[in-house]
Design an enzyme around this catalytic site. Structure first.
Site, PDB file in Angstrom:
ATOM      1  N   SER A 208       0.832  -1.205   0.000  1.00 51.68           N
ATOM      2  CA  SER A 208       0.000   0.000   0.000  1.00 51.68           C
ATOM      3  C   SER A 208       0.863   1.250   0.000  1.00 51.68           C
ATOM      4  CB  SER A 208      -0.888   0.001   1.245  1.00 51.68           C
ATOM      5  OG  SER A 208      -1.491   1.257   1.444  1.00 51.68           O
ATOM      6  N   ALA A 209       0.313   2.311  -0.560  1.00 52.51           N
ATOM      7  CA  ALA A 209       0.992   3.598  -0.525  1.00 52.51           C
ATOM      8  C   ALA A 209       1.108   4.145   0.884  1.00 52.51           C
ATOM      9  CB  ALA A 209       0.237   4.600  -1.395  1.00 52.51           C
ATOM     10  N   THR A 210       0.316   3.616   1.819  1.00 52.52           N
ATOM     11  CA  THR A 210       0.387   4.106   3.195  1.00 52.52           C
ATOM     12  C   THR A 210       1.723   3.782   3.856  1.00 52.52           C
ATOM     13  OG1 THR A 210      -0.676   2.097   4.033  1.00 52.52           O
ATOM     14  CG2 THR A 210      -2.095   3.974   3.541  1.00 52.52           C
TER      15      THR A 210
ATOM     16  N   TYR B 239      -2.310   0.063  10.173  1.00 51.61           N
ATOM     17  CA  TYR B 239      -2.483  -0.575   8.864  1.00 51.61           C
ATOM     18  C   TYR B 239      -1.220  -0.429   8.027  1.00 51.61           C
ATOM     19  CZ  TYR B 239      -3.735  -1.026   3.970  1.00 51.61           C
ATOM     20  OH  TYR B 239      -3.739  -1.362   2.636  1.00 51.61           O
TER      21      TYR B 239
ATOM     22  N   LYS C  87       1.825  -3.301   6.791  1.00 49.14           N
ATOM     23  CA  LYS C  87       2.319  -3.517   5.439  1.00 49.14           C
ATOM     24  C   LYS C  87       3.841  -3.405   5.382  1.00 49.14           C
ATOM     25  CE  LYS C  87      -1.522  -4.266   3.197  1.00 49.14           C
ATOM     26  NZ  LYS C  87      -1.765  -5.543   2.504  1.00 49.14           N
TER      27      LYS C  87
ATOM     28  N   ASN D 127      -5.101   4.244  -4.786  1.00 50.55           N
ATOM     29  CA  ASN D 127      -6.538   4.124  -4.487  1.00 50.55           C
ATOM     30  C   ASN D 127      -7.296   3.507  -5.654  1.00 50.55           C
ATOM     31  OD1 ASN D 127      -5.535   6.034  -2.469  1.00 50.55           O
ATOM     32  ND2 ASN D 127      -7.695   6.312  -1.966  1.00 50.55           N
TER      33      ASN D 127
ATOM     34  N   LEU E 276     -14.036   6.240  -0.028  1.00 53.94           N
ATOM     35  CA  LEU E 276     -14.823   7.379  -0.485  1.00 53.94           C
ATOM     36  C   LEU E 276     -15.769   7.043  -1.637  1.00 53.94           C
ATOM     37  CD1 LEU E 276     -15.525  10.375  -0.485  1.00 53.94           C
ATOM     38  CD2 LEU E 276     -13.469  10.790  -1.874  1.00 53.94           C
TER      39      LEU E 276
ATOM     40  N   ARG F 217      -8.745  13.041  10.533  1.00 55.03           N
ATOM     41  CA  ARG F 217      -8.808  11.660  10.980  1.00 55.03           C
ATOM     42  C   ARG F 217      -7.396  11.149  11.244  1.00 55.03           C
ATOM     43  NH1 ARG F 217     -11.592   7.575   6.857  1.00 55.03           N
ATOM     44  NH2 ARG F 217      -9.820   8.350   5.628  1.00 55.03           N
TER      45      ARG F 217
END
Length: 413
Positions: free
Chosen positions: A177-179, A201, A205, A232, A253, A365
């Site tokens: 993931s890009a996170t 999260y 990863k 995304n 979203l 958030r």
């Protein structure tokens, strides 16, 4: 299936003599077939089902899904098989027919005996490769239940690699993931960016990537792993037969907006988490790519694990952990390279649906970062990846899926 792993496929069963019956007709055994056996974890989910379809449309692979249906529906794989049958050539071969059949196993990837019972069904050396997609994936939720995220995401990766090693399978495509980048110092984000995730999260990863990187470094003559750090995913297959259908209220979203527009969520106002970020309109910016482009990216990564592939020798290949040449591990961004804000997405969905979305600003958030936009140069150059679809087609295909399936797959799964 023994040890709690259950074969839930309705259209195929493995007989004791090694043949497969497909809708009443016998076909060549997978052991005598030229098809490569592939497992996709989380194969019934949004990303998984589209990836399964991408693979089986090549008619090169025999795909099995492992899924516990925590956030997915068995019906998705029935729909995938339907699309595959519709795309069969005239006078299909036994292998062509066999390739359209998805073996579906219900199993918990955190239970080693269940993972082993599925992998062992292929025999030692019978499994060509694995695409590991299954994971918990909500940034906000991970801050509330971090132990669950570490247990599910990290232990599943560890156990899967362990069992693969035991049964002689050493090719893995890992969905990252890009996170993992946290708040990147450079945007668009190149793969050489330091991994500094800001949520459980994202850190799960990073941990999984580190495990796989260390594994490749320890066994450079056998293991090959490609991690795909994707951004995304959005949209749906243009047929409208498969799409994103989370259990419960959508956390992402675009499906949330689709549920609002179709009337499943009785709200017209979207809560926007912060408008004071250092971005053009103050809202978080993300890189959206069509789910079919993302699925094709997994196919390209799998093909890059073929014998003779030069993907691990390329001087621009990067990874985490091992130095160049010490292990066959690489990480690639899969994105479009175009940042879009929450407000951009809302505007696009207004046009696609005709629904008058309203927005209200609420507090930031935890775990959100201002801008996650990919630099996809490396994947384009080495894997041949291209994100072909634009935002309009993503929203159009999503709305096509949602209007054809206003209540999702079924309410009886």
């Amino acid at each position: 299936m023994e040890n709690g792993a259950e074969n839930v496929s309705e259209s195929v069963y493995v007989a004791t003599n090694g043949t497969h019956k497909i809708n009443g007709a016998s076909a060549t055994s997978t052991q005598a077939s030229s098809l490569k056996n592939i497992i996709i974890t989380g194969g019934a989910g949004y990303i998984g089902s589209h990836t399964v379809l991408s693979l089986i449309l090549t008619r090169k692979y025999r795909v099995a899904s492992i899924d516990n249906f925590h956030n997915a529906y068995p019906a998705s794989l029935d729909r995938v098989q339907e699309i595959a049958r519709q795309n069969l050539p005239e006078n299909p071969t036994d292998d062509d027919i066999l390739s359209t059949q998805v073996q579906s196993f219900k199993a918990d990837l955190t239970k080693e005996d269940q993972v082993r019972s599925v992998v062992s069904s292929f025999g030692h050396g019978g499994l060509w490769g694995v695409i590991h997609i299954a994971a918990y994936k909500a940034v906000g939720e991970s801050n509330e239940i971090p132990l669950a995220y570490y247990e599910n995401n990290v232990s599943a990766t560890l156990l899967l690699a362990k069992v693969m090693e035991e049964y002689g399978c050493h090719r893995l495509v890992y969905s990252s993931s890009a996170t993992v980048y946290g708040i990147p110092p450079i945007v668009p984000i190149p793969e050489i960016t330091k991994l500094d995730a800001m949520s459980p999260y994202g850190r799960s990863k990073v941990m999984s990537e580190t495990i796989l990187s260390d594994l490749c470094r320890s066994k450079p003559d056998t293991w090959k792993v490609i991690s795909l750090r994707y951004f995304n995913p959005a949209g749906a297959h243009p047929s409208g037969l498969i799409g994103e259908e989370p259990r419960g209220r959508p956390g992402n979203l675009l499906p949330l907006l689709a549920h609002m527009a179709v009337g499943r969520i009785k709200e017209a106002t979207l809560k926007v988490f912060g408008n004071d970020y250092p971005t053009p309109d103050g809202a978080c910016v993300r890189d959206y790519l069509h789910i079919c482009d993302l699925a094709d990216g997994h196919l390209l990564a799998l093909e890059a694990l073929e014998d003779g592939s030069t993907v691990f020798d390329h001087p621009d290949g990067v990874g985490i952990g091992p130095k160049e040449g010490e292990g066959k591990y690489r990480a690639f961004n899969l994105g479009k390279g175009q940042g879009l804000s929450v407000f951009n997405i809302v505007d696009a969905m207004r046009k696609a649906t005709g629904f008058d979305f309203q927005t209200v600003i609420v507090g930031r958030r935890a775990g959100d970062v201002p801008d996650l936009t990919a630099d996809p140069t490396l994947a384009r150059k080495i894997l041949g990846f291209e994100a072909k679809h634009d935002l309009e087609s993503m929203c159009r295909d999503l709305w096509n899926w949602q209007t054809k399936n206003p209540e999702g797959y079924t309410t009886t799964q």
